[in-house]
Design a protein around this motif. Sequence first.
Motif, PDB file in Angstrom:
ATOM      1  N   MET B   1     -10.002   7.105  13.642  1.00  0.00           N
ATOM      2  CA  MET B   1     -10.438   8.262  12.884  1.00  0.00           C
ATOM      3  C   MET B   1     -11.133   9.230  13.816  1.00  0.00           C
ATOM      4  O   MET B   1     -11.888   8.844  14.675  1.00  0.00           O
ATOM      5  N   ASP B   2     -10.903  10.441  13.577  1.00  0.00           N
ATOM      6  CA  ASP B   2     -11.436  11.447  14.484  1.00  0.00           C
ATOM      7  C   ASP B   2     -11.758  12.678  13.659  1.00  0.00           C
ATOM      8  O   ASP B   2     -10.937  13.157  12.882  1.00  0.00           O
ATOM      9  N   ALA B 103     -10.044   1.128   7.813  1.00  0.00           N
ATOM     10  CA  ALA B 103      -9.786  -0.311   7.649  1.00  0.00           C
ATOM     11  C   ALA B 103      -9.910  -1.012   8.999  1.00  0.00           C
ATOM     12  O   ALA B 103     -10.430  -2.135   9.077  1.00  0.00           O
ATOM     13  N   ASP B 104      -9.457  -0.362  10.062  1.00  0.00           N
ATOM     14  CA  ASP B 104      -9.579  -0.951  11.399  1.00  0.00           C
ATOM     15  C   ASP B 104     -11.040  -1.066  11.808  1.00  0.00           C
ATOM     16  O   ASP B 104     -11.474  -2.091  12.336  1.00  0.00           O
ATOM     17  N   LEU B 105     -11.789   0.004  11.561  1.00  0.00           N
ATOM     18  CA  LEU B 105     -13.211  -0.036  11.908  1.00  0.00           C
ATOM     19  C   LEU B 105     -13.946  -1.065  11.055  1.00  0.00           C
ATOM     20  O   LEU B 105     -14.837  -1.762  11.541  1.00  0.00           O
ATOM     21  N   ALA B 106     -13.563  -1.170   9.770  1.00  0.00           N
ATOM     22  CA  ALA B 106     -14.200  -2.165   8.891  1.00  0.00           C
ATOM     23  C   ALA B 106     -13.928  -3.572   9.428  1.00  0.00           C
ATOM     24  O   ALA B 106     -14.832  -4.409   9.469  1.00  0.00           O
ATOM     25  N   ARG B 168      -3.960  -1.255  19.757  1.00  0.00           N
ATOM     26  CA  ARG B 168      -3.291  -2.548  19.961  1.00  0.00           C
ATOM     27  C   ARG B 168      -4.204  -3.692  19.525  1.00  0.00           C
ATOM     28  O   ARG B 168      -3.761  -4.675  18.933  1.00  0.00           O
ATOM     29  N   GLY B 169      -5.490  -3.553  19.812  1.00  0.00           N
ATOM     30  CA  GLY B 169      -6.459  -4.563  19.387  1.00  0.00           C
ATOM     31  C   GLY B 169      -6.539  -4.656  17.873  1.00  0.00           C
ATOM     32  O   GLY B 169      -6.558  -5.753  17.305  1.00  0.00           O
ATOM     33  N   TYR B 170      -6.558  -3.483  17.222  1.00  0.00           N
ATOM     34  CA  TYR B 170      -6.629  -3.471  15.756  1.00  0.00           C
ATOM     35  C   TYR B 170      -5.409  -4.169  15.156  1.00  0.00           C
ATOM     36  O   TYR B 170      -5.517  -4.933  14.202  1.00  0.00           O
ATOM     37  N   ARG B 237     -23.187  -1.060   9.795  1.00  0.00           N
ATOM     38  CA  ARG B 237     -22.437  -1.170  11.050  1.00  0.00           C
ATOM     39  C   ARG B 237     -21.242  -0.215  11.058  1.00  0.00           C
ATOM     40  O   ARG B 237     -20.911   0.377  12.082  1.00  0.00           O
ATOM     41  N   LEU B 238     -20.610  -0.093   9.884  1.00  0.00           N
ATOM     42  CA  LEU B 238     -19.444   0.793   9.785  1.00  0.00           C
ATOM     43  C   LEU B 238     -19.855   2.255   9.974  1.00  0.00           C
ATOM     44  O   LEU B 238     -19.166   3.026  10.656  1.00  0.00           O
TER      45      LEU B 238
END
Lengths: 49, 262
Positions: B1-2, B103-106, B168-170, B237-238
């Motif tokens: 997200m940006d 969702a990735d950040l969560a 890629r990690g997500y 944290r999110l």
Amino acid sequence: MTNLAYIAASYGLAAIAVLGLAGDAWRRHRLARRRLAVLEATSGRRRRG
Amino acid sequence: MDATSPALPSVAPKRGRNLHRFANPGRFLRLSGRVLPWLAICGAVFTLAGLAWGLFVAPPDWQQGDAVRIMYVHVPAAWLASMGYAALAVCAVISIVWRHPLADLAALEIGPVGAAFTALCLATGSLWGKPMWGAWWVWDARLTSVLVLFFLYLGQIALIRAFDNPERGYRAAAILALVGAVNLPIIKFSVDWWNTLHQPDTIHLFGRTTMSASMLDPLLVSALGFTLVFAALVLARLRSAVMERRIRSLLSARARQAEVSA
């Protein structure tokens, strides 16, 4: 109270875990908010959030 | 997200469009900023009330004596260990199907909190097992499956941070979360499928709960409190992760500007 040492250890561990996580989250949140406020103020953009 | 990313595509499916409303960091920070203090305050109040009720008011068990009071910490931690991983799996689905950046950040932020609650569950279970079973640990189906859950959390935490390219990690961590979700029914039904030292479930959503209300009530209050605390921790944290991403975005925009003008 029987088995007091085990009970105290359980509640103590819970306190350490939750307070540790909360302290870490609070410090990180405060730092991010301050850094973002400074950056947005200096870049002249409207602050979001 | 940006924050600098363009408007979201209008071709997303209806459910996806609703989810993507929260992909705007400004909107997310505003909404979550209103919710977070209430979550934290209610979580602290319910947790302290439930634990005090369980520690000082609830009766001792006729077999286990006062050691049963460990339940008011252990059981909420166990529930949240599983619920946290289920949340990771939901985030994985949302990430893979709708490519939702939040969702990735969560998933990035749920992992450490879920792992901490799983570790707490294992540690308090061990502290409960020693006076009741005479052993800190047994290779029982329930205990072993929760230990596997802890390792899955550690794997997810490591994998999601293992790539230079975060996307890629997500993606890799989302696949691990989905595959690992198969462990959740194993944890839940391990006490029914195998002959275990761990006691069978006493609380049933659709069946008769075999626990006295004098113990069940403080347990539910404690579980509600821990759940709200878990949600508050993840949300805080999110929010930090969203702000940190925006900071990186602003800094890189500045660096680009400096390069252009140099």
